[in-house]
Scaffold this motif. Structure first.
Motif, PDB file in Angstrom:
ATOM      1  N   ASP A 163      43.317  43.833  33.896  1.00 13.28           N
ATOM      2  CA  ASP A 163      43.444  42.865  34.988  1.00 13.28           C
ATOM      3  C   ASP A 163      44.406  41.763  34.562  1.00 13.28           C
ATOM      4  O   ASP A 163      44.026  40.812  33.879  1.00 13.28           O
ATOM      5  N   SER A 164      45.658  41.876  34.974  1.00 16.26           N
ATOM      6  CA  SER A 164      46.662  40.894  34.570  1.00 16.26           C
ATOM      7  C   SER A 164      46.439  39.527  35.222  1.00 16.26           C
ATOM      8  O   SER A 164      46.804  38.491  34.653  1.00 16.26           O
ATOM      9  N   GLU A 165      45.827  39.498  36.407  1.00 19.03           N
ATOM     10  CA  GLU A 165      45.591  38.211  37.074  1.00 19.03           C
ATOM     11  C   GLU A 165      44.582  37.363  36.306  1.00 19.03           C
ATOM     12  O   GLU A 165      44.615  36.129  36.382  1.00 19.03           O
ATOM     13  N   TRP A 166      43.700  38.001  35.547  1.00 18.94           N
ATOM     14  CA  TRP A 166      42.742  37.264  34.731  1.00 18.94           C
ATOM     15  C   TRP A 166      43.450  36.264  33.825  1.00 18.94           C
ATOM     16  O   TRP A 166      42.951  35.165  33.576  1.00 18.94           O
ATOM     17  N   PHE A 167      44.622  36.619  33.319  1.00 20.00           N
ATOM     18  CA  PHE A 167      45.374  35.747  32.420  1.00 20.00           C
ATOM     19  C   PHE A 167      45.997  34.561  33.154  1.00 20.00           C
ATOM     20  O   PHE A 167      46.278  33.526  32.546  1.00 20.00           O
ATOM     21  N   LEU A 168      46.243  34.702  34.437  1.00 21.47           N
ATOM     22  CA  LEU A 168      46.978  33.699  35.197  1.00 21.47           C
ATOM     23  C   LEU A 168      46.080  32.795  36.035  1.00 21.47           C
ATOM     24  O   LEU A 168      46.526  31.769  36.536  1.00 21.47           O
ATOM     25  N   TYR A 169      44.817  33.199  36.184  1.00 19.07           N
ATOM     26  CA  TYR A 169      43.881  32.472  37.033  1.00 19.07           C
ATOM     27  C   TYR A 169      43.591  31.098  36.433  1.00 19.07           C
ATOM     28  O   TYR A 169      43.315  30.978  35.230  1.00 19.07           O
ATOM     29  N   ARG A 170      43.617  30.051  37.255  1.00 17.61           N
ATOM     30  CA  ARG A 170      43.561  28.685  36.724  1.00 17.61           C
ATOM     31  C   ARG A 170      42.162  28.080  36.703  1.00 17.61           C
ATOM     32  O   ARG A 170      41.976  26.968  36.187  1.00 17.61           O
ATOM     33  N   TYR A 171      41.178  28.761  37.263  1.00 18.18           N
ATOM     34  CA  TYR A 171      39.807  28.249  37.254  1.00 18.18           C
ATOM     35  C   TYR A 171      38.945  29.103  36.308  1.00 18.18           C
ATOM     36  O   TYR A 171      39.454  29.964  35.599  1.00 18.18           O
ATOM     37  N   THR A 172      37.634  28.867  36.321  1.00 16.03           N
ATOM     38  CA  THR A 172      36.730  29.634  35.473  1.00 16.03           C
ATOM     39  C   THR A 172      36.849  31.117  35.789  1.00 16.03           C
ATOM     40  O   THR A 172      36.681  31.532  36.937  1.00 16.03           O
ATOM     41  N   ARG A 173      37.119  31.933  34.782  1.00 13.31           N
ATOM     42  CA  ARG A 173      37.394  33.346  35.019  1.00 13.31           C
ATOM     43  C   ARG A 173      36.374  34.264  34.344  1.00 13.31           C
ATOM     44  O   ARG A 173      36.467  35.482  34.454  1.00 13.31           O
ATOM     45  N   ASN A 174      35.421  33.690  33.617  1.00 12.85           N
ATOM     46  CA  ASN A 174      34.405  34.491  32.950  1.00 12.85           C
ATOM     47  C   ASN A 174      33.074  34.379  33.687  1.00 12.85           C
ATOM     48  O   ASN A 174      32.713  33.315  34.178  1.00 12.85           O
ATOM     49  N   GLN A 175      32.355  35.473  33.744  1.00  9.54           N
ATOM     50  CA  GLN A 175      31.079  35.477  34.424  1.00  9.54           C
ATOM     51  C   GLN A 175      30.033  34.668  33.646  1.00  9.54           C
ATOM     52  O   GLN A 175      30.109  34.526  32.420  1.00  9.54           O
ATOM     53  N   GLY A 207      48.752  47.493  35.363  1.00 15.25           N
ATOM     54  CA  GLY A 207      48.276  46.167  35.738  1.00 15.25           C
ATOM     55  C   GLY A 207      49.093  45.676  36.911  1.00 15.25           C
ATOM     56  O   GLY A 207      50.178  46.213  37.191  1.00 15.25           O
ATOM     57  N   HIS A 208      48.624  44.667  37.602  1.00 12.29           N
ATOM     58  CA  HIS A 208      49.314  44.245  38.834  1.00 12.29           C
ATOM     59  C   HIS A 208      50.687  43.645  38.567  1.00 12.29           C
ATOM     60  O   HIS A 208      51.632  43.883  39.315  1.00 12.29           O
ATOM     61  N   HIS A 209      50.818  42.866  37.508  1.00 11.01           N
ATOM     62  CA  HIS A 209      52.048  42.110  37.267  1.00 11.01           C
ATOM     63  C   HIS A 209      53.010  42.893  36.377  1.00 11.01           C
ATOM     64  O   HIS A 209      52.636  43.325  35.286  1.00 11.01           O
ATOM     65  N   PRO A 210      54.258  43.089  36.815  1.00 13.01           N
ATOM     66  CA  PRO A 210      55.217  43.866  36.020  1.00 13.01           C
ATOM     67  C   PRO A 210      55.737  43.095  34.815  1.00 13.01           C
ATOM     68  O   PRO A 210      55.843  41.865  34.835  1.00 13.01           O
ATOM     69  N   MET A 211      56.073  43.823  33.781  1.00 11.76           N
ATOM     70  CA  MET A 211      56.756  43.245  32.632  1.00 11.76           C
ATOM     71  C   MET A 211      58.230  42.998  32.953  1.00 11.76           C
ATOM     72  O   MET A 211      58.839  42.061  32.451  1.00 11.76           O
ATOM     73  N   SER A 247      52.309  30.821  31.565  1.00 11.14           N
ATOM     74  CA  SER A 247      51.171  31.746  31.473  1.00 11.14           C
ATOM     75  C   SER A 247      51.624  33.193  31.603  1.00 11.14           C
ATOM     76  O   SER A 247      51.159  34.074  30.882  1.00 11.14           O
ATOM     77  N   TYR A 248      52.545  33.438  32.532  1.00 11.66           N
ATOM     78  CA  TYR A 248      53.089  34.783  32.725  1.00 11.66           C
ATOM     79  C   TYR A 248      53.922  35.181  31.509  1.00 11.66           C
ATOM     80  O   TYR A 248      53.837  36.309  31.002  1.00 11.66           O
ATOM     81  N   THR A 249      54.722  34.247  31.007  1.00  9.01           N
ATOM     82  CA  THR A 249      55.539  34.516  29.814  1.00  9.01           C
ATOM     83  C   THR A 249      54.667  34.863  28.615  1.00  9.01           C
ATOM     84  O   THR A 249      54.984  35.769  27.834  1.00  9.01           O
TER      85      THR A 249
END
Length: 346
Positions: A162-174, A207-211, A266-268
């Motif tokens: 899940d590439s968006e997990w790395f970019l998400y700006r709020y709490t991302r862990n359960q 993953g959703h985001h391309p390299m 974050s993407y970089t």
């Protein structure tokens, strides 16, 4: 002009099936991204892709942005039913043909980085799990960032993350901390372990985001973007804004940075770490959506498939490493043969 005709020639090459080797296909992987809006393009494309399914030998991966615009709603029966219908429009035709179907999250599935993004992504995962179909899966499971390997055959595997997990700006862990990986470096360590495990196999890292991408999220803009910038919001908004259009790419890549664009730190960070881990894996292809349209990129030792043209379109810049690009609707098919040979078609 020469490149224009070369693009058409390449499209014929990629779209022509190798009938001589068709009986030897061991696995077929269909890659479709950004299919989260039911429209004429999406319906036609998914119907066409379903016709390519070879029963018991096909795995379909939806590469994120599975529900536009804001992921699975948390309230409102009508809104929830509409979102569920969008998912059904994607998986039902494939399951009917005997394929395995996998969904990976994109930024819109996380409600475009809004506070309830994690909850919406989990709601999408829960709905798919409720179907109790062993051929229908959401990866990674349970909203975790842990990379997951899907072994397709004795010589090929898809690793989904899940590439968006790395970019998400709020709490991302359960809250229950049920995931093995809770920090970015733990995800990279897990990915490194999987790449070592499958070092002798053909790997698709999905993953959703391309390299790599020669479209707007990759930082590339065409003449259309400079003259008609509003087409990036709505493909029909051909309102000429030449000066504003030229300022838009400049500001987007410098002042108004968005985590969904490669120029953002974050993407970089994500790109640089994954690039290091995969640098010595010669039999690997990146598969992503995010930018709308289809692209086939060979850059240095890396190969990137962008397959995000299921329901929307973006312009694609004619970069030197772009071997094939099509800015309208499309999807990708990767065939793996019994002898280990591979063929990519769009």
């Amino acid at each position: 002009m020469l490149f224009k005709y070369m693009k058409y020639l390449l499209s014929l090459v990629f779209l022509s099936y190798s009938f001589a080797g068709l009986a030897q296909i061991k696995e077929r992987i269909i890659l479709i991204g950004d299919a989260g809006e039911i429209n004429a393009s999406q319906q036609a494309l998914i119907a066409h892709a379903a016709q390519q399914v070879q029963k018991e030998h096909t795995h379909v991966f939806y590469l994120g942005d599975n529900i536009y615009p804001d992921g699975m709603p948390l309230h409102g029966e009508a809104e929830i039913r509409d979102a569920q219908a969008i998912l059904k429009s994607q998986y039902e035709p494939m399951l009917a043909q005997g394929a395995w179907v996998y969904f990976i999250a994109g930024n819109h599935d996380w409600n475009y980085s809004q506070k309830d993004g994690l909850a919406r992504m989990l709601a999408q995962s829960d709905f798919l799990n409720q179907q109790q179909n062993p051929k229908l899966n959401y990866l990674p499971k349970g909203g975790c960032p842990d990379p997951v390997a899907v072994e397709l055959s004795d010589n090929s595997v898809v690793i989904a993350y899940d590439s968006e997990w790395f970019l998400y700006r709020y709490t991302r862990n359960q809250v229950d901390d049920s995931c093995d990986c809770k920090m970015p470096m733990e995800v990279f360590t897990k990915l490194d372990e999987l790449l070592y495990t499958y070092k002798d196999k053909f790997v698709i890292l999905a993953g959703h985001h391309p390299m790599y991408s020669y479209s707007v999220h990759g930082g590339y803009y065409t003449l259309r973007d400079h003259l008609f910038p509003l087409t990036n919001i709505n493909s029909k908004l051909y309102i000429p804004l030449p000066v504003v259009g030229s300022l838009y790419p400049l500001f987007r890549n410098t002042v108004f940075l968005n985590a969904e664009d490669k120029a953002h730190p974050s993407y970089t960070y994500l790109y640089e770490n994954i690039s290091k881990l995969t640098a010595n894996h010669p039999n690997l292809i990146f598969a992503s959506g995010h930018d709308h349209g289809v692209q086939y990129i060979k850059k240095d030792k890396a190969t990137q498939i962008v397959s995000g043209g299921a329901s929307k379109s973006n312009s694609i810049y004619t970069g030197k490493d772009l071997l094939f690009g099509y800015a309208k609707g499309g999807y990708a098919v990767v065939d793996v043969f019994a002898d280990g040979e591979r063929e990519v078609k769009f």
